[in-house]
Scaffold this active site. Structure first.
Site, PDB file in Angstrom:
ATOM      1  N   THR A 150       0.879  -1.185   0.000  1.00 44.88           N
ATOM      2  CA  THR A 150       0.000   0.000   0.000  1.00 44.88           C
ATOM      3  C   THR A 150       0.917   1.236   0.000  1.00 44.88           C
ATOM      4  OG1 THR A 150      -0.221  -0.210   2.402  1.00 44.88           O
ATOM      5  CG2 THR A 150      -2.022  -1.054   1.064  1.00 44.88           C
ATOM      6  N   LYS A 172       3.771  -6.993   4.090  1.00 46.69           N
ATOM      7  CA  LYS A 172       3.487  -5.619   3.685  1.00 46.69           C
ATOM      8  C   LYS A 172       3.069  -4.850   4.925  1.00 46.69           C
ATOM      9  CE  LYS A 172       0.192  -3.551   3.216  1.00 46.69           C
ATOM     10  NZ  LYS A 172      -0.647  -2.660   4.125  1.00 46.69           N
ATOM     11  N   THR A 212       0.617  -9.045  12.750  1.00 48.39           N
ATOM     12  CA  THR A 212       0.777  -7.707  12.206  1.00 48.39           C
ATOM     13  C   THR A 212      -0.016  -7.606  10.925  1.00 48.39           C
ATOM     14  OG1 THR A 212       2.332  -5.987  11.602  1.00 48.39           O
ATOM     15  CG2 THR A 212       2.809  -8.177  10.783  1.00 48.39           C
ATOM     16  N   GLU A 229       5.815   4.278   7.546  1.00 49.81           N
ATOM     17  CA  GLU A 229       5.381   5.457   6.780  1.00 49.81           C
ATOM     18  C   GLU A 229       6.216   6.685   7.113  1.00 49.81           C
ATOM     19  OE1 GLU A 229       0.758   4.494   5.623  1.00 49.81           O
ATOM     20  OE2 GLU A 229       1.170   5.619   7.443  1.00 49.81           O
ATOM     21  N   ASN A 250      -0.422  10.563   6.077  1.00 51.13           N
ATOM     22  CA  ASN A 250      -1.649  10.211   6.790  1.00 51.13           C
ATOM     23  C   ASN A 250      -2.653  11.340   6.898  1.00 51.13           C
ATOM     24  OD1 ASN A 250      -1.470   7.369   7.578  1.00 51.13           O
ATOM     25  ND2 ASN A 250       0.514   8.080   8.334  1.00 51.13           N
TER      26      ASN A 250
END
Lengths: 418, 418
Positions: free
Chosen positions: A164, A190, A201, A287, A413
């Site tokens: 993603t 991922k 997870t 991220e 985000n």
């Protein structure tokens, strides 16, 4: 933490004998002309074993559970923990949708029909935005292609299809011996945000040709998840779709491992090595992350204490921001140790910071020690920072993995859905 | 949550009769010529009552406790919960220092000597960087000035002296009646980062002229902290120096409240109103924050369930980033509700987003509902966002306060010590 006791090999989920994979773009992600590089990104994959596998799985403990988890869990119960294939899509989590279970079931049915296998032997998994209806038509169109293209070396096509906000694909595999027989075990993972696993997870799939009973497979997976994936945090958010699946097809033809003992221990060590390496990759690609943070807590009275303390440090928002700023603000490490829900003597705690550029002690017996800010600044320039904590209260040790908190995390985000 | 049942008044910690304050710059913060606006910032303050006060306090539950907390706690034990004055500095937490207790004790002794009161009736509190030796000389020089300048209207000088990364001072006060006698209660608070109170938050001082027994004072404070400060989170980090102190000098001359009943309830309601307003101010001025997030969880089976769920949402890093981006990503609200450690039926949960620009339902019975993205975007433009959760499983309700996660939070905390 030792990451390389075994010989690492290529091949990810196709490393083990008899596992094949495929991946393609079906239209859940944006079309090519709407991406920055005008290229399609794979958004769906399939992988399968030549023969039925004993299968173990762990799932998120979030009360909100993605529909694919519910369907997979029901399927494994129905099949007696046997699976042959798994279908996984990205960009849409198929979670909090009224028709979620129906769609997840349809994905299994499509694969089952095309491969001529029972639907309950198909695992289904999804990751992406929560609460958007999953379009089934693109998947219907893609499944025949996915089945036709299944191949013993298409692990990378699958590993990229589950990404993603990940910036790199995550694969790792090792070779090991059980009773003189060579076995292989490999996996893909991922996850970049909403990562704070609890029992499992974000999506992780592991395959092996080692013969292991379903019961010992589940035991090995649960024990290993506790000290690897569950010690990872990117942002403290436990996802609704977390899932780890471990499939063993037995095609290495070793004597099946069906009890604890030396062979079980070797298998578990290989599994731990693959999962620890994948966990580390997930943390490093958190991220917006620019730095991996690895916190090793030793001297704990037991494993749970070591895990709790190490995880508290990698979860500290303030410490994560300090590491981004390359600021040796060890007071924030002490603060995070202090609010960890565990028993130890805070006045016995020592802390060191370490990287490939050196190591300094910043705290001894719970109080600060003089250290060179220049040397600290030099150490923190690295993109892999180690925080070494000694509780001086026992022999247990654990590692937790995290990453720094950056402008890019906020950027990613603040605008995820659009 | 009602914020204005009582008449709000000016005066902060000096609102109640017989309380005076002073604040100055002593040299712990940077000198004027080293600040962006070339002005000194107050870094130390004193406040005192004309007469001895019954005093209640709550402290952080972090295992690492600032030396000032240890000294204050010991003093209140020694004095039988009586205090007259409090000295507070910012920019240095005096925590994790080998000589911390000695220095905190010295601060009390300096005030005691200058005011000619017993040292154990002085409260001491510090906030700022952890693990840097506190210089005592500037404090020695400042104390005589602080005592000389004590004044019944210098609440603002004190409220600014306790600020660290706060951008505004936080004060609130109300007037109420106990048995026909007019009483006042007011307070000041500081805190912008490392805010995730557990039993208490960062520094908060509340004064009242209402006569309340030490025992009922502590009971009222503990009960109120649970539903106000402890429901606040800016970054999930529980500070080492969190402290709330409530001093009652009785100078309103009401009959002392020494048991539960109507008068206790009025007093507690006034205390709750002041603490809720200060909590809200702390959330709104969270480090780097552009938006206040207020989450109200109703329909819970009990208060603890409501608190746990509401707090889980305001703590979600992902949701905080989405609010910064004005993205109605309600899946992240559901995700955070789902991993809250509480008992409820996830399939009965309704969620609305609200601001002064309107209100929309985004989730009904645990699944998404169609809503206008335009209207959602409009609502999220506000700088005060309300998340309304109904668990539809009981009558209990609680509020939690937080703020968005922004680039500036990362900037501030990437470079805090320098």
């Amino acid at each position: 933490m030792i990451y390389n006791s075994f010989k690492s090999i290529d091949g990810g989920i196709c490393a083990a004998s008899g596992f094949k994979a495929s991946g393609t773009y079906c239209g859940i992600k944006r079309p090519a002309n709407d991406t920055p590089d005008k290229k399609h990104k794979n958004d769906i994959c399939l992988f399968a074993s030549d023969v039925e596998c004993n299968t173990a799985a762990v799932y998120t403990q979030n009360k909100v559970k993605g529909a694919p988890l519910l369907v997979t869990k029901a399927n494994l119960e129905k099949s007696g923990n046997k699976a042959i294939a798994a279908i996984v899509n990205s960009k849409n989590a198929n979670t909090c949708n009224a028709d979620g279970v129906e769609k997840a079931q349809a994905m299994c049915d499509l694969v089952a029909k095309e491969m001529n296998i029972p639907s309950e032997k198909v695992i289904v998994s999804s990751t992406g935005v929560i609460g958007q209806i999953l379009p089934i038509e693109p998947i219907e169109s893609a499944v025949p292609t996915l089945v036709k293209e299944l191949c013993y070396n298409k692990n990378a096509a699958a590993a990229t299809a589950i990404m993603t906000t990940d910036t790199v694909k995550k694969e790792y595999a090792v070779e090991f011996e059980i009773g003189g027989v060579k076995c292989k075990l490999g996996g893909m993972a991922k996850g970049s945000g909403m990562i704070h696993p609890n029992m499992a997870t974000t999506l992780n799939f592991i395959t092996t040709d080692c013969a292991v009973s379903a019961e010992m497979l589940q035991k090995a997976l649960s024990e290993t998840v506790k000290i690897t994936y569950n010690c990872l945090s990117v942002d403290g958010d436990t996802s609704t779709n977390d899932m780890v699946v471990l499939m063993a097809n037995g095609l290495a033809f070793n004597d099946e491992i069906d009890a604890e003992g030396e062979e079980y221990n070797i298998f578990k060590a290989a599994l731990t090595e693959v999962m620890a390496n994948l966990t580390r990759m997930l943390a490093k690609d958190g991220e917006g992350a620019t730095k991996l943070i690895e916190c090793i807590c030793s001297g704990a009275k037991d494993l749970d204490t070591a895990i709790t303390v190490a995880k508290s440090v990698v979860c500290s928002t303030l410490f994560k921001a300090a590491i981004f700023g390359e600021d040796a603000n060890w007071g924030r490490v002490l603060c995070a140790i202090g609010y960890a829900d565990a028993e130890f003597d805070i006045n016995a705690v020592d802390v060191c910071l370490k990287s490939e550029y050196g190591k300094i002690e910043v705290c001894k017996n719970g109080s600060g020690v003089d250290f060179s800010e220049e040397k600290a600044a030099e150490i923190l320039k690295s993109d892999e920072i180690y925080v070494l904590i000694n509780l001086n209260g026992g022999d247990a040790e654990a590692t937790a993995w995290g990453c720094d908190l950056t402008y890019d995390y906020v950027k990613i985000n603040g605008d995820y859905r659009t």
